[in-house]
Design a protein around this motif. Structure first.
Motif, short mmCIF file in Angstrom:
data_model
loop_
_atom_site.label_atom_id
_atom_site.label_comp_id
_atom_site.label_asym_id
_atom_site.label_seq_id
_atom_site.Cartn_x
_atom_site.Cartn_y
_atom_site.Cartn_z
N HIS A 286 -0.93 2.57 -6.88
CA HIS A 286 -0.56 1.98 -8.17
C HIS A 286 -0.38 3.02 -9.27
CE1 HIS A 286 -1.39 -2.27 -6.99
NE2 HIS A 286 -2.11 -1.64 -6.08
N HIS B 232 -11.92 -6.32 -7.69
CA HIS B 232 -11.39 -5.44 -6.66
C HIS B 232 -12.24 -4.17 -6.66
CE1 HIS B 232 -8.56 -3.92 -3.79
NE2 HIS B 232 -8.16 -2.92 -4.56
N HIS C 25 -9.22 -8.13 -0.81
CA HIS C 25 -7.85 -8.61 -1.00
C HIS C 25 -7.76 -10.09 -0.65
CE1 HIS C 25 -5.89 -4.69 -1.63
NE2 HIS C 25 -6.78 -4.21 -0.77
N HIS D 60 2.04 -7.53 -2.46
CA HIS D 60 1.04 -6.65 -1.84
C HIS D 60 0.67 -7.11 -0.42
CE1 HIS D 60 -2.22 -3.70 -1.72
NE2 HIS D 60 -1.71 -3.20 -2.84
N ASN E 102 -2.25 -10.85 0.73
CA ASN E 102 -2.37 -9.57 1.42
C ASN E 102 -2.39 -9.67 2.94
OD1 ASN E 102 -4.74 -7.49 2.56
ND2 ASN E 102 -3.13 -6.52 1.31
N HIS F 254 -6.18 2.91 -7.97
CA HIS F 254 -5.89 3.27 -6.59
C HIS F 254 -4.52 3.94 -6.51
CE1 HIS F 254 -9.02 0.32 -4.71
NE2 HIS F 254 -9.57 1.42 -5.22
N ASN G 250 -10.26 -3.24 -12.50
CA ASN G 250 -8.96 -3.81 -12.15
C ASN G 250 -8.67 -4.97 -13.09
OD1 ASN G 250 -6.60 -4.25 -10.62
ND2 ASN G 250 -7.60 -5.79 -9.36
N THR H 42 -2.68 -8.73 -8.71
CA THR H 42 -2.57 -7.99 -7.46
C THR H 42 -3.91 -7.35 -7.13
OG1 THR H 42 -1.37 -6.23 -6.29
CG2 THR H 42 -1.75 -5.89 -8.64
N ASP H 43 -4.15 -7.13 -5.82
CA ASP H 43 -5.39 -6.51 -5.35
C ASP H 43 -6.61 -7.29 -5.86
OD1 ASP H 43 -3.21 -4.53 -5.36
OD2 ASP H 43 -4.73 -3.22 -4.51
N SER I 30 0.81 -1.22 0.00
CA SER I 30 0.00 0.00 0.00
C SER I 30 0.84 1.27 0.00
CB SER I 30 -0.94 0.01 1.20
OG SER I 30 -0.21 -0.12 2.41
N GLU J 163 -1.12 -11.89 -5.18
CA GLU J 163 -1.32 -11.24 -3.89
C GLU J 163 -1.51 -12.24 -2.75
OE1 GLU J 163 -3.87 -7.52 -2.40
OE2 GLU J 163 -5.15 -9.18 -3.04
#
Length: 267
Positions: A62, A125, A195, A220, A170, A59, A130, A146-147, A11, A168
């Motif tokens: 990213h 996501h 996540h 992540h 997370n 987000h 995404n 990811t995410d 993050s 990911e």
């Protein structure tokens, strides 16, 4: 030869680099542009070796420097239309993209970008949109997810093609539930558009990997709700339940949140 470096995964900022002797591709640009310049110099690289930038979603962690790298290096930015719209709206992006630097991609439609054959695919996501990416180059298939709040059938098919996989891991569910986050945030992270937990990550790998899978990187990780060794051990434990031994059947590494990895050679 295809090479891979992670310049940050979490993050605080995400940025991944794939490159050959003559071509380079960035996936996400959530780290500071000055920091990235220094890190490239440390590796004997130049930002001029980057020819394309792919964005997974809108987000801030990213996309923070997407306008800066596009402007300074005159780079086209590849993303879906919805993600481009989200970048335009995001106040964290101080320098906005100019219209001539925007390139539109469609999930499921491959695009040839120099040495790289790139296929975006949808990943659930809670962003405007995404995507993950399958990238084929130098006879290698690389996949990044990811995410991701959950694993879809489409995502399973791309995992099953990967020689190299970034995915990911997370959070640890127990750490999340016992931690300081407010209940609504805990529910958001655990939702189908939140996540992936360490356990869900391990299952996604075990249930879909091909025998030729060579290397997996866990990405992540949450700073508050996970720990690198915990993520690794949890994923390894899940894999063992399927008769898979990390380190023997394929290499397993955890990407650092705020510092670069070494250079990985993908052969």
């Amino acid at each position: 030869m295809l090479r891979f470096i992670s310049f940050g995964s979490g993050s605080s900022g995400n940025c991944y680099y794939l490159y050959t002797e003559t071509d380079g591709l960035i996936i996400d640009i959530g780290v500071g542009i000055r920091t990235l310049k220094k890190q490239f110099r440390d590796y004997g690289l130049s930002l001029s070796s980057i020819h394309y930038v792919l964005i997974t979603h809108d987000h801030a962690d990213h996309i923070k420097s997407v306008g800066s790298i596009s402007y300074e290096c005159h780079l086209p930015i590849y993303a879906t239309q919805n993600v481009h719209d989200g970048i335009d709206r995001n106040y964290c992006v101080a320098r906005k993209l100019t219209s001539d630097m925007k390139r539109i991609m469609q999930p499921g439609e491959p695009v040839q970008l120099g040495s790289f054959n790139v296929t975006p695919f949808s990943v659930p996501h809670d962003a405007t949109e995404n995507v993950g990416y399958q990238i084929e180059a130098e006879g290698v298939t690389f996949c990044i997810i990811t995410d991701a709040g959950s694993i879809t059938e489409e995502m399973r098919r791309f995992i099953a093609k990967a020689d190299y996989l970034v995915i990911e891991a997370n959070h640890d569910v127990e750490m999340l539930m016992q931690g300081p986050y407010p209940q609504h945030l805990k529910e958001r992270i655990q939702s189908n558009t939140g996540h992936l937990s360490n356990k869900d990550c391990g299952m996604a790998i075990a249930e879909n990997m091909k025998e030729e899978l060579k290397h997996v990187w866990l990405c992540h990780l949450s700073e508050e709700n996970n720990h690198p060794e915990l993520a690794r051990k949890t994923v390894e434990s899940v894999l063992r339940q399927y008769g898979i031994v990390a380190g023997k059947d394929f290499l397993l590494d955890v990407l650092k949140r705020k510092t670069p990895t070494g250079v990985f050679e993908l052969v």
